[in-house]
Design an enzyme around this catalytic site. Structure first.
Site, PDB file in Angstrom:
ATOM      1  N   THR A 214       3.761  36.110  46.695  1.00 11.20           N
ATOM      2  CA  THR A 214       4.662  35.463  45.745  1.00 11.20           C
ATOM      3  C   THR A 214       6.107  35.490  46.205  1.00 11.20           C
ATOM      4  OG1 THR A 214       5.474  35.469  43.458  1.00 11.20           O
ATOM      5  CG2 THR A 214       4.838  37.600  44.388  1.00 11.20           C
ATOM      6  N   ASP A 215       6.794  34.398  45.969  1.00  7.02           N
ATOM      7  CA  ASP A 215       8.225  34.310  46.205  1.00  7.02           C
ATOM      8  C   ASP A 215       8.934  35.130  45.131  1.00  7.02           C
ATOM      9  OD1 ASP A 215      10.593  33.318  47.357  1.00  7.02           O
ATOM     10  OD2 ASP A 215      10.756  31.791  45.822  1.00  7.02           O
ATOM     11  N   LYS A 216      10.213  35.449  45.361  1.00  2.46           N
ATOM     12  CA  LYS A 216      10.966  36.204  44.357  1.00  2.46           C
ATOM     13  C   LYS A 216      11.806  35.294  43.467  1.00  2.46           C
ATOM     14  CE  LYS A 216      14.989  37.947  45.170  1.00  2.46           C
ATOM     15  NZ  LYS A 216      15.815  37.428  44.030  1.00  2.46           N
TER      16      LYS A 216
END
Length: 798
Positions: A303-305
């Site tokens: 997952t991206d932040k």
């Protein structure tokens, strides 16, 4: 560089001429990123070239040549039902994609023929001069010619949430937006030549089929081999016994149509579509239907932040006071006066929003003078009058504000430095607030406090990651932010493990043994570039089924190569148009619904595939054995084709069947499924052969009557198998859903009516005979149930 740009600007003060702009538009094309689309005729004709379509049409033509006109029209009708369902699903998918690909286009102030006019961003060409202000999206790559207090948010390109200052000569990129100031810039690239466009077009289009597509192909291949081998054997024997070529071809095609799962792709697509429609109500859009089954297999989420775990919105996180008489709300109030600007940036907005939330003014405030923040001063200053008191307020970078300030004690000065270092070590953006009463000179001011800002975590992120881990899905964060910020986010979402910097990540992936041995020890990969993200996903795909979430163009390469690419609510339109799944709800919490639904769909599709393999195997082998035994087919061609469709059409109801959701990722265990399918099919073959022998050798019924009874038995027993196959428990302890019961019962009643009336049948049968077939089939259903229990027990002991 600046002198060169000034020279260019002076030479081109009138901008491009309309004629020159039109030439460049023809040469470089529209300032847009579009994907190649298939033509309408190609789309309409594509299904006609599939092997199954050709076989159906072949069977219809052969029926016509043999004088069976009704069979010809009936087969054509069945074919067009199947074709229409497929095209309807494609139409809905295309419509959804078109809506997602309608990029935001707007008018921008452009210098043409010596005048500043507004033109649509798609009409921009190389060399155009444009003007943009606060909040404007950069429509194409450009070079800054002139600017004032300019800062750009490039989160969609780099993943970093904090804005970057830009000066004359700097590059600004399509897709980013202005957070402070204004700019005049010269277009340096448009459309697919922009950094944004190159990212899209440079991505290698994955040719690998999805897990679902591979599974459909393996099932089809297995059943087709069995069908063709059986047809070849039977054709050879019956030809030697005097059957005509035309009659044999019609029968052979009918048997292949019944044996090969013609409706398998359509039925699976419908089951997936119904599941996708249910998810749409929960703010989840499914662009690639097969992604729903792939999602059920996912065991690693990357997952991206920014914008995924966080809100992609700068907010005040904490306030530290250095004055005993000033509380947090008082410091925010003071800061808000210095943040009061006609062109507020994201930080000003965060401060004023926090102030308005807790506003409790005791006296009227007038701003006498305001000097806004700029990249040179690195602070904003306001001289205000509050009631009878005048006051100077400075807000800005701590290292700048500190030079104008004094502390009452060395202890407070030391605490100030400590607080700044601690905030910086945790990845917070820090602003200092200082005041001076009755004087507007920035000297000997009193430091009153610090304001800590960050892109806050979405409230649902921690709970969602916990859900993933509880359901057997590993979670890793991939972010372009620095290691310090990444460590804080990892702690906030309770993701235990190491946080690797760019250099540490490189070393980690160079060591193949470390990838396996240290995998569970890593929580986050920080400071990574889009290329790094792509390589990380590619590496992990070798051992895991990978899902990737993101919101910016920097996430696009990784999403394209992942097993399942997920775009979150705030994602750029290009990412949404290429993602497999688009989340419309805030954060990633809605992904829980997608995972639960995908696992339900996986089990439903698995149950259907068991049923489909069993039925095709039973039908083909039964006809082969009886054909060799008696020298004829136990069913006429129209019965075989009708049976195949009657078996598949009500199976659509499996899309809402009752299932028990697994708490871990699912996988297709092909050998186990084949074993249970062949077991069910073998019981069905034994049932059919005994039934046929009883009718012919003991009751001495005519062949047309036997064929009608045989058709009824195959239809009823096929749908009774659903009750047995859809659960590991006893069939009567875990019944299918009401929709499945109604659908299968209705089809069985239709088959019974056809058998009794003789419509489409070789002959009609009595009600008493039909009742006997029902009783016979029900008894064999119990035998199948006992065999299932035996097989499950053997599996547990093995």
């Amino acid at each position: 560089m600046v002198e060169a740009l000034t020279k260019i600007t002076n030479q081109n003060q009138s901008g491009l001429s309309t004629t020159e702009a039109e030439k460049r538009l023809k040469k470089y094309g529209l300032n847009d990123v579009v994907e190649q689309k298939s033509g309408l005729i190609k789309k309409l004709l594509a299904p006609l070239y599939s092997p199954i379509s050709l076989m159906l049409l072949g069977a219809a033509i052969l029926s016509l040549l043999n004088g069976r006109v009704f069979d010809f029209y009936f087969i054509l009708a069945l074919y067009f039902v199947n074709y229409s369902i497929q095209k309807w699903q494609e139409f809905k998918a295309d419509k959804a994609i078109k809506e997602l690909q309608n990029k935001l286009s707007f008018n921008v102030q452009t210098l043409r023929d010596g005048k500043w006019i507004f033109i649509n961003t798609k009409q921009l060409v190389l060399g155009d001069n444009i003007r943009l202000g606060l909040g404007s999206i950069i429509p194409a790559d450009a070079t800054v010619i002139d600017s004032k207090n300019l800062s750009i948010n490039e989160a969609v390109l780099t993943g970093e949430s904090m804005p970057k200052d830009k000066k004359v000569g700097d590059k600004i990129y399509s897709g980013s937006f202005i957070t402070t100031g204004n700019v005049e810039a010269e277009i340096s690239a448009t459309g697919k030549n922009t950094n944004f466009g190159k990212t899209i077009f440079s991505i290698e289009q994955p040719t690998e089929k999805s897990i679902l597509e591979k599974d459909i192909l393996s099932i089809t291949r297995f059943l087709m081999i069995i069908s063709i081998v059986s047809v070849l054997i039977l054709t050879t024997v019956l030809f030697l016994k005097g059957f005509s070529i035309e009659e044999l071809l019609t029968l052979d095609l009918s048997l292949i149509i019944a044996g090969v799962p013609i409706a398998l792709p359509a039925v699976m697509a419908i089951i997936l579509s119904i599941g996708a429609a249910g998810l749409a109500k929960k703010m989840v859009i499914v662009r690639r239907l097969s992604a729903l089954q792939d999602l059920a297999n996912v065991n690693l989420l990357l997952t991206d932040k920014t914008g995924t775990l966080t809100k992609n919105k700068i907010s005040v996180t904490n306030i530290i006071s250095y004055q005993d008489n000033l509380k947090a709300d008082d410091i925010i109030e003071l800061a808000s006066y210095a943040a009061s600007s006609n062109t507020p940036d994201t930080i000003d907005l965060a401060i004023t929003e926090r102030f308005k939330k807790n506003s409790n003014l005791s006296a009227r405030v007038e701003i006498l003078n305001l000097t806004p923040y700029d990249s040179d001063r690195k602070r904003s200053t306001a001289f205000i009058q509050k009631g009878q008191e005048k006051m100077l307020v400075s807000l800005g970078a701590p290292q700048i504000i500190r030079t104008f300030n004094k502390f009452n004690s060395e202890e407070k000065a030391a605490q100030f430095e400590k607080d700044i270092n601690e905030a910086a070590s945790q990845g917070f953006r820090v602003l200092a607030v200082a005041i001076k009463k009755d004087n507007d000179e920035e000297k000997d001011m009193d430091m009153v406090g610090l304001i800590l800002l960050t892109d806050p975590l979405d409230e649902s992120s921690k709970e969602t990651i916990h859900f993933m881990q509880e359901n057997g899905i590993n979670v890793k964060i991939l972010t372009g932010d620095n290691k310090i910020i990444a460590e804080r986010i990892s702690r906030e979402v309770a993701l235990s493990g190491e946080v690797l910097s760019a250099e540490e990540t490189k070393k980690f992936f160079e060591n193949k043994e470390a990838i396996k041995s240290r995998f569970n020890d890593i929580a986050t990969f920080a400071e990574i570039l889009p290329k790094d993200k792509y390589e990380i996903v590619k590496t992990f795909k070798a051992n895991y089924v990978v899902a990737v979430t993101g919101d910016g163009i920097n996430d696009l390469p990784a999403l394209k190569i992942a097993n399942v690419g997920i775009a979150v609510a705030g994602a750029v339109s290009a990412l949404k148009s290429m993602a497999d799944i688009v989340l419309l709800g805030q954060g990633i919490s809605v992904i829980k619904d997608a995972i639960l639904e995908s696992r339900k769909i996986f089990i439903r599709l698995y149950n259907y595939s068991v049923y489909r393999i069993s039925e095709s195997f039973r039908l083909v082998i039964t006809i082969l054995v009886l054909g060799l035994w008696y020298g004829s087919y136990p069913l006429v061609p129209i019965q075989i084709i009708l049976l195949a469709f009657l078996n598949d059409i009500p199976i659509i109801s499996l899309a809402v069947d009752r299932v028990k959701i697994s708490t871990k990722p699912l996988e297709i265990k092909a050998k186990r499924r084949l074993g249970i399918s062949l077991l069910f099919g073998s019981v069905g073959i034994l049932n059919s052969i005994i039934f046929f022998l009883l009718m012919k050798n003991f009751l001495h019924l005519s062949l047309p009557i036997i064929q009608t009874m045989f058709f009824l038995k195959l239809t009823i027993s096929g749908h009774m198998l659903i009750y047995v196959a859809h659960t590991k428990e006893r069939w009567f302890k875990f019944l299918p859903s009401r929709a499945v019961i109604i659908a299968t019962t209705t089809t069985q009643i239709i088959a019974t009516i056809l058998a009794i009336t003789g419509f489409l049948m070789p002959a009609g049968i009595s009600l008493k005979t039909a009742a006997f077939v029902w009783l016979w089939t029900f008894l064999w259903m119990q035998i199948t149930e006992l065999m299932k229990d035996l097989q499950i027990k053997l599996m547990h002991h093995s």
